[in-house]
Design a protein around this motif. Structure first.
Motif, PDB file in Angstrom:
ATOM      1  N   ASN A   2      44.567  35.737  37.331  1.00 27.46           N
ATOM      2  CA  ASN A   2      44.194  34.926  36.173  1.00 27.46           C
ATOM      3  C   ASN A   2      45.055  35.309  34.975  1.00 27.46           C
ATOM      4  O   ASN A   2      46.132  35.867  35.128  1.00 27.46           O
ATOM      5  N   TRP A  31      37.942  34.876  38.239  1.00 22.68           N
ATOM      6  CA  TRP A  31      37.641  33.443  38.084  1.00 22.68           C
ATOM      7  C   TRP A  31      38.167  32.627  39.260  1.00 22.68           C
ATOM      8  O   TRP A  31      37.408  31.858  39.872  1.00 22.68           O
ATOM      9  N   GLU A  39      46.371  31.182  36.780  1.00 24.89           N
ATOM     10  CA  GLU A  39      45.607  30.327  35.880  1.00 24.89           C
ATOM     11  C   GLU A  39      45.846  30.766  34.441  1.00 24.89           C
ATOM     12  O   GLU A  39      45.869  31.964  34.146  1.00 24.89           O
ATOM     13  N   MET A  49      38.692  26.033  33.590  1.00 31.35           N
ATOM     14  CA  MET A  49      38.277  26.417  34.936  1.00 31.35           C
ATOM     15  C   MET A  49      37.628  25.189  35.570  1.00 31.35           C
ATOM     16  O   MET A  49      36.419  25.103  35.746  1.00 31.35           O
TER      17      MET A  49
END
Length: 502
Positions: A85, A94, A188, A466
């Motif tokens: 992440n 996540w 991400e 997300m």
């Protein structure tokens, strides 16, 4: 020759600490058996002093969780995906427990948490059926730490972060025999910055060529998201997400509310990149008649009043928008996911007390991971698992002083060196942290030759940063990512079919 005696107070060298367990999960119509390897690997660097080699010096202990499918006859044909992440300062929890891993946090279909205590369920949308998965916590996150005696902030900067994560990937690939496996990265947020940096670093430093990179909620060019006087680009690029947020919360005219989101956003994008961009470029030279027309459309699309927009000089800062859109209801909207709302003590303020979209996920992901890592994976540590820290506040960008960090150029070069490198770009319509229109702008300015443009695949989801907390988006993402892996590593997806689920 007798062994040299060690000082009485010498501390033992840091050691790897790994726990292996075996599990199974139902994914689609398959029952997938897999091995979980969980723990820490010690990163070392070659050390020299006064021209004399001192060998390798332990620098950091990196925590990771790897899932490898069991029924694979030839792992050289089996894809492996390295996941992390962003933050900077975020653990890998996540993507791990929200999208990719064999277990996921149970939320409702919108993405709201259920009442505590929280729990995990099997992730029927895991990517483990088509790729092995390795979740990496960069140093300073999760259980990853510098070894005693080393500077705690050494890897807390763009360049050293890429080098340390790249070294972990090289080490894992060597130890577990994956050099000839198809290799993927998935990042991400700031993890997309890291992934783009790694695309160049792994190629040029270690000769490691990747099959694909999956970028979720991207930020490669920081100029697209930094609000500053005289810098108008973010105002243009954030507007479509402001509009999507106003549409979601029904703050637009009945005519616009009736439009499908896609059609509405095409209209807003045309205005943002055309009339609005020209108006901001003209500045105080903008004729009054044009200004009035832009004010009217800006109010129409953003859901904010003409009076307020007049006061902002046609320029909407993200934090002001989050406070202003639902101010009459004493609500704020989320930055990570603007579908979610919260309440501040001071409804008249300019900045939110907290991000309501982060508040919905922080508790469930933290609690379930801490339980999962001990109870199901068997790894024990009394260190706090750092889910999300404030490392971003003093993160070093010293290599990019007096300029915005832009790793899009690194990715462009990597794709030129490796024309087989494929890139997946996933964006959420309600993401105010890394807006989708800013991502589109970055890739439109990548400077790739036409024959490489086809290597980039872009998908959009009706959720936020997300986006996988939204159940329909999670289901669609699984299909999209699985198809991407199969296309980027042809002939590998069918190498192991698994057993039909009972």
């Amino acid at each position: 020759m007798p062994e040299e005696s060690k000082p009485a107070d010498a501390k033992p060298a840091p050691q790897d600490n790994l726990v292996i367990s075996r599990h199974s999960v139902g994914i689609g119509d398959q029952k997938v058996s897999y091995t979980a390897t969980c723990g820490t690997i010690v990163l070392k660097e070659e050390s020299e002093k006064e021209g004399t080699s001192e060998g390798e010096k332990p620098k950091a202990s990196v925590f990771f969780i790897a899932y490898t499918r069991d029924d694979v006859p030839d792992k050289s044909r089996r894809p492996v995906t390295f996941s992390f992440n962003g933050g900077p300062g975020s653990s890998s929890v996540w993507l791990h427990l929200g999208l990719l891993g064999p277990r996921r946090v149970l939320m409702d279909d919108v993405g709201n948490p259920l009442p505590p205590p929280y729990r995990l369920v099997d992730n029927e949308h895991s990517l483990l059926d088509v790729s092995d998965l390795v979740f990496i916590d960069p140093v300073g996150t999760g259980y990853s730490r510098m070894v005693p005696g080393e500077k705690t902030k050494e890897y807390h900067g763009y360049k050293r972060d890429v080098e340390s994560v790249g070294e972990f990937i090289r080490l894992y690939t060597s130890r577990y025999g994956r050099w000839t496996s198809p290799k993927f990265l998935i990042g991400e947020s700031y993890g997309t910055t890291r992934a783009a940096g790694l695309s160049g670093y792994l190629q040029e430093r270690h000769g490691m060529y990747l099959n694909g990179i999956m970028l979720i909620s991207s930020i490669l060019d920081f100029a697209t998201a930094r609000f500053a006087p005289g810098h108008d680009l973010p105002h243009v690029l954030f507007l479509p997400t402001y509009a999507a947020t106003a549409w979601y919360h029904k703050k637009l005219s009945p005519e616009l509310q009736k439009k499908p989101l896609h059609a509405f956003l095409e209209e807003v994008e045309a205005f943002a990149g055309g009339e609005y961009l020209r108006a901001l470029f003209k500045g105080s030279a903008l004729p009054e008649a044009e200004r009035e027309g832009v004010l009217e459309k800006l109010s129409r699309y953003s859901g904010l009043s003409r009076e307020y927009l007049e006061q902002t000089n046609l320029r909407i800062n993200i934090y002001r928008f989050c406070k202003e859109l639902l101010r009459s209801e004493r609500k704020t909207v989320g930055r990570l996911d603007s579908r979610f709302t919260g309440h501040d003590r001071d409804a008249a303020g300019e900045h939110s007390e907290y991000d309501p979209s982060y508040a919905t996920i922080q508790g469930p992901y933290t609690a379930t991971f801490n339980q999962y890592v001990r109870e199901e994976l068997g790894f024990e540590s009394d260190l706090p698992y750092e889910v999300l820290t404030g490392l971003y506040q003093d993160w070093s960008y010293k290599e990019y002083e007096n300029q915005y960090l832009n790793v899009a150029e690194t990715l462009r070069k990597a794709m030129n060196l490796n024309p087989y490198l494929k890139v997946f770009v996933g964006s959420g319509y309600y993401d105010l942290a890394t807006p989708y229109f800013a991502t589109d702008y970055t890739f439109a300015h990548l400077g790739l030759e036409p024959h490489l443009q086809a290597n980039i695949q872009t998908r959009y989801y009706a959720a936020g940063h997300m986006m996988y907390v939204h159940r329909p988006s999670l289901e669609q993402m699984k299909q999209d990512l699985a198809a991407f892996v199969a296309a980027a590593a042809p002939g590998t997806a069918s190498s192991s079919k698994g057993k039909p689920r009972p």
